[in-house]
Write an enzyme that holds these catalytic residues in place. Structure first.
Site, mmCIF file in Angstrom:
data_model
loop_
_atom_site.group_PDB
_atom_site.id
_atom_site.type_symbol
_atom_site.label_atom_id
_atom_site.label_comp_id
_atom_site.label_asym_id
_atom_site.label_seq_id
_atom_site.Cartn_x
_atom_site.Cartn_y
_atom_site.Cartn_z
ATOM 1 N N HIS A 1 0.823 -1.214 0.000
ATOM 2 C CA HIS A 1 0.000 0.000 0.000
ATOM 3 C C HIS A 1 0.856 1.263 0.000
ATOM 4 C CE1 HIS A 1 -4.073 1.232 -0.058
ATOM 5 N NE2 HIS A 1 -4.227 1.588 1.201
ATOM 6 N N ASP B 1 -0.981 2.674 -5.368
ATOM 7 C CA ASP B 1 -1.039 1.248 -5.681
ATOM 8 C C ASP B 1 -2.350 0.910 -6.372
ATOM 9 O OD1 ASP B 1 -2.107 1.904 -2.994
ATOM 10 O OD2 ASP B 1 -2.746 -0.183 -3.010
ATOM 11 N N ASN C 1 -6.491 7.493 4.329
ATOM 12 C CA ASN C 1 -7.885 7.939 4.185
ATOM 13 C C ASN C 1 -8.076 9.444 4.224
ATOM 14 O OD1 ASN C 1 -8.243 5.199 4.248
ATOM 15 N ND2 ASN C 1 -9.640 5.177 5.994
ATOM 16 N N ASN D 1 -9.030 4.490 -1.206
ATOM 17 C CA ASN D 1 -9.391 5.485 -0.191
ATOM 18 C C ASN D 1 -8.569 6.767 -0.281
ATOM 19 O OD1 ASN D 1 -11.443 3.963 0.983
ATOM 20 N ND2 ASN D 1 -10.032 2.893 2.341
#
Length: 207
Positions: free
Chosen positions: A40, A111, A86, A132
């Site tokens: 991530h 990613d 987020n 997100n």
């Protein structure tokens, strides 16, 4: 006197023009040692690789870690938001406005589960694709019209294990292939600033 006051008013209320030779390159990821080598965090990893190649060090600033690169008359501001994924949009919006950078000069590196490992896809605009970080940026900038560089991490995880997968570390095969992919990613960042989004898409998509 009236004319002088009028000219002074106009001067003080003039909106500064965006610096079209300044670019905001955003790598998405999560802050913290436990996330450094996770899938991530590929956005952070690309920018770290670029800074290392240029012998530069990130400095912690408001809402993120920042370093500036100058190349051929362009200024590249590399940003790693420290807001967690987020809330990435908060950092992007703040630095975009602070540095007076147009959305056309923003590139977001992230990613992508829908692409096989190391596959590159660059787009001038698009949806958040369920990501997100992109969702937060889209929400705060109120637009989908900013360039994004998606780095494939594949989707080789069992049902219900997506979070564990994206927050998991690279396997040995991926680790062996990463250096070449990171070098290619640096070429993409420079191409975006020097040659523009269209030329960059034509040159690098699918490679």
């Amino acid at each position: 006197m009236i004319q002088w006051i009028h000219s002074l008013f106009q001067k003080n209320n003039t909106v500064a023009k965006p610096d079209m030779k300044k670019f905001l390159i955003v790598g998405l990821g999560n802050s913290g040692a436990e996330y450094v080598n996770t899938r991530h965090n590929i956005g952070f990893k690309v920018l770290d690789h670029l800074a290392k190649k240029e012998n530069l060090t990130f400095q912690t600033a408001k809402l993120g870690d920042i370093v500036e690169i100058r190349i051929k008359g362009r200024t590249l501001l590399l940003l790693k938001p420290n807001t967690f994924m987020n809330l990435s949009g908060k950092a992007v919006k703040y630095w975009m406005e602070k540095e007076n950078i147009e959305k056309e000069n923003i590139l977001v590196i992230t990613d992508d589960l829908n692409l096989s490992f190391g596959t590159i896809r660059i787009k001038a605009k698009g949806s958040d694709g369920g990501h997100n970080g992109l969702k937060s940026i889209q929400s705060l900038l109120v637009t989908t019209e900013y360039a994004r560089f998606r780095f494939g991490i594949s989707d080789e995880f069992k049902k219900g294990k997506q979070v564990d997968y994206v927050l998991g570390e690279w396997n040995e095969d991926e680790k062996a292939k990463l250096p070449e992919r990171l070098d290619k990613s640096i070429e993409i960042v420079y191409s975006f600033a020097l040659a523009g989004i269209n030329n960059t898409m034509n040159e690098f998509n699918g490679k």
